[in-house]
Motif scaffolding. Structure first.
Motif, PDB file in Angstrom:
ATOM      1  N   GLY A  47       0.801  -1.215   0.000  1.00 14.98           N
ATOM      2  CA  GLY A  47       0.000   0.000   0.000  1.00 14.98           C
ATOM      3  C   GLY A  47       0.832   1.262   0.000  1.00 14.98           C
ATOM      4  O   GLY A  47       2.036   1.260  -0.288  1.00 14.98           O
ATOM      5  N   ASP A  48       0.173   2.393   0.332  1.00  9.60           N
ATOM      6  CA  ASP A  48       0.859   3.689   0.385  1.00  9.60           C
ATOM      7  C   ASP A  48       1.865   3.707   1.535  1.00  9.60           C
ATOM      8  O   ASP A  48       1.741   2.973   2.511  1.00  9.60           O
ATOM      9  CB  ASP A  48      -0.158   4.820   0.579  1.00  9.60           C
ATOM     10  N   GLN A  49       2.827   4.576   1.404  1.00 10.95           N
ATOM     11  CA  GLN A  49       3.881   4.681   2.411  1.00 10.95           C
ATOM     12  C   GLN A  49       3.840   6.070   3.037  1.00 10.95           C
ATOM     13  O   GLN A  49       4.411   7.025   2.514  1.00 10.95           O
ATOM     14  CB  GLN A  49       5.260   4.423   1.779  1.00 10.95           C
ATOM     15  N   ASN A  50       3.088   6.184   4.168  1.00  9.80           N
ATOM     16  CA  ASN A  50       3.059   7.408   4.965  1.00  9.80           C
ATOM     17  C   ASN A  50       2.615   8.637   4.172  1.00  9.80           C
ATOM     18  O   ASN A  50       3.217   9.702   4.263  1.00  9.80           O
ATOM     19  CB  ASN A  50       4.441   7.677   5.590  1.00  9.80           C
ATOM     20  N   LEU A  51       1.571   8.489   3.363  1.00 12.50           N
ATOM     21  CA  LEU A  51       0.994   9.638   2.673  1.00 12.50           C
ATOM     22  C   LEU A  51      -0.006  10.318   3.604  1.00 12.50           C
ATOM     23  O   LEU A  51      -0.876   9.674   4.189  1.00 12.50           O
ATOM     24  CB  LEU A  51       0.301   9.208   1.384  1.00 12.50           C
ATOM     25  N   GLU A  52       0.096  11.647   3.728  1.00 16.48           N
ATOM     26  CA  GLU A  52      -0.703  12.378   4.702  1.00 16.48           C
ATOM     27  C   GLU A  52      -2.195  12.256   4.414  1.00 16.48           C
ATOM     28  O   GLU A  52      -3.001  12.038   5.318  1.00 16.48           O
ATOM     29  CB  GLU A  52      -0.287  13.850   4.711  1.00 16.48           C
ATOM     30  N   PHE A  53      -2.600  12.370   3.133  1.00 15.14           N
ATOM     31  CA  PHE A  53      -4.035  12.328   2.856  1.00 15.14           C
ATOM     32  C   PHE A  53      -4.610  10.925   3.076  1.00 15.14           C
ATOM     33  O   PHE A  53      -5.778  10.776   3.428  1.00 15.14           O
ATOM     34  CB  PHE A  53      -4.334  12.821   1.440  1.00 15.14           C
ATOM     35  N   THR A  54      -3.785   9.879   2.898  1.00 12.95           N
ATOM     36  CA  THR A  54      -4.272   8.530   3.192  1.00 12.95           C
ATOM     37  C   THR A  54      -4.442   8.336   4.689  1.00 12.95           C
ATOM     38  O   THR A  54      -5.408   7.695   5.138  1.00 12.95           O
ATOM     39  CB  THR A  54      -3.306   7.484   2.624  1.00 12.95           C
ATOM     40  N   GLN A  56      -5.185  10.694   6.841  1.00  9.65           N
ATOM     41  CA  GLN A  56      -6.395  11.411   7.211  1.00  9.65           C
ATOM     42  C   GLN A  56      -7.650  10.631   6.835  1.00  9.65           C
ATOM     43  O   GLN A  56      -8.640  10.610   7.579  1.00  9.65           O
ATOM     44  CB  GLN A  56      -6.408  12.782   6.531  1.00  9.65           C
ATOM     45  N   SER A  57      -7.625   9.975   5.686  1.00  8.27           N
ATOM     46  CA  SER A  57      -8.789   9.201   5.259  1.00  8.27           C
ATOM     47  C   SER A  57      -9.044   8.028   6.191  1.00  8.27           C
ATOM     48  O   SER A  57     -10.196   7.730   6.540  1.00  8.27           O
ATOM     49  CB  SER A  57      -8.576   8.702   3.822  1.00  8.27           C
ATOM     50  N   LEU A  58      -7.985   7.334   6.599  1.00  8.54           N
ATOM     51  CA  LEU A  58      -8.152   6.206   7.516  1.00  8.54           C
ATOM     52  C   LEU A  58      -8.664   6.668   8.878  1.00  8.54           C
ATOM     53  O   LEU A  58      -9.508   6.015   9.490  1.00  8.54           O
ATOM     54  CB  LEU A  58      -6.830   5.468   7.670  1.00  8.54           C
TER      55      LEU A  58
END
Length: 361
Positions: A47-54, A56-58
């Motif tokens: 998955g993504d690696q420490n993306l801020e918007f992800t 926030q979504s979680l």
């Protein structure tokens, strides 16, 4: 080299009969695009690696389910990815129907294989929610990566589909529910076709039941009762319309050498000369051996041979109003290659001898 010709032969009769449903559609009867932002979970470290918007979504998804994360604690993103979800809402779709959705990663995710899409709202261009999507992804591609950084990817592992993964929540208003006239829109603009459709409707219903508003739209007077409007639309779609032959057109695919010529193409009197220049370069390497008991060394010598030949120019005469078969015979007699054929047709067009639209793809 002979050019492969794919011939589009039209009927010899001055008009061809077509059903209205094959050349036109009722205005408003179309699909609508839906889009949403969602989260895919259950990934195996891709998955993504420490993306801020992800992150926030979680957090927002957890809060909606009553889970409050402590301040400063961020969920790990190796097993989750931010995605965009798209779907197509067909005409007359009703609440409860299921739609297929397409999911694509928008962050750093390497693969969505094995993931599950969390509940995602799908919005239309007007900002209203028309469907809700959720389910397990079916991903066709795959990827594998070694510890030394080597990687192999087959297909597109960062996108997938959820068959039947969306449920329609809101229906699009039907154009048959409102009173007033119905409108038929032709698939291709053509004034004669619009007039022919209107004449066919008037012949079936009498009077001025329909009228052509422009080269693409036909106005059809319709009753106010929705059931009668649908019955009228069904009958109109089944009417046969006598259409005039389509515009003269020549389509050339210079890459494959395919040429499509409509039956209405004409050529004015013209003479065409065609010749080919061929240059051939041959490289040969030979080994030069020293004499026996000599002190020399074996050497490699390069020998080049350059030859040029030009085939004699041939000329073909097109008679006035030459038709399809004559054009094909003349092109094959010239022995034109795909690139040469494009040049010949462009020259005829520039000289005003080609009475057709030339399209090179």
């Amino acid at each position: 080299m002979r050019v492969a010709l794919a011939l589009l032969l039209l009927l010899a009769s001055p008009a061809a009969a077509e059903r209205v449903k094959d050349i036109a559609r009722f205005s408003g009867v179309r699909a609508n695009a839906l889009t949403g932002y969602g989260i895919v979970i259950g990934l195996t470290g891709s998955g993504d690696q420490n993306l801020e918007f992800t992150i926030q979504s979680l957090k927002s998804a957890a809060n909606r389910l009553g889970v409050q994360l402590p301040p400063g604690v961020n969920p790990q993103l190796r097993n989750a990815a931010a995605v965009m979800v798209t779907a197509e809402l067909p005409p007359f779709a009703k609440p409860g129907q299921r739609l297929d959705v397409t999911v694509g990663a928008m962050g750093q995710a390497k693969s969505l294989r094995g993931g599950t899409l969390l509940l995602t709202a799908l919005q239309g261009p007007d900002g209203e929610i028309y469907a809700l999507a959720q389910g397990s992804l079916a991903v066709g591609g795959f990827g594998a990566e070694g510890r030394d950084g080597s990687r192999i990817v087959a297909g597109t592992p960062t996108s997938g589909r959820v068959p039947g993964g969306a449920i329609v929540e809101r229906a699009v208003p039907s154009p048959f529910a409102n009173p007033g006239p119905l409108y038929l829109d032709l698939n291709e603009p053509d004034f004669s076709a619009a007039r022919a459709v209107a004449d066919a409707i008037n012949a079936a219903y009498g009077g001025e039941a329909a009228s052509a508003e422009d080269g693409i739209r036909v106005r059809v007077n319709a009753p106010e009762n929705p059931a009668l409007r649908i019955a009228l639309a069904a009958r109109v779609e089944g009417l046969e319309v006598a259409l005039s032959p389509p515009p003269a057109k020549v389509i050339v695919n210079a890459r494959t050498g395919t040429v499509v010529i409509s039956g209405e193409v004409r050529i004015l009197p013209a003479a065409v000369a065609h010749g080919n220049l061929v240059v051939r370069v041959t490289e040969n390497q030979q080994a030069s051996q020293p004499n026996p008991f000599g002190r020399g060394q074996t050497a490699i010598t390069q020998q080049s041979s350059v030859e040029a030949s030009e085939s004699p120019a041939r000329m073909s005469l097109f008679a006035p109003g030459a038709r399809l078969a004559e054009i094909v015979d003349a092109v094959n007699a010239l022995g034109a290659a795909p690139g040469d054929l494009v040049a010949i047709l462009e020259a005829l067009k520039a000289a005003g001898a080609l009475r057709a639209e030339l399209v090179v793809i």
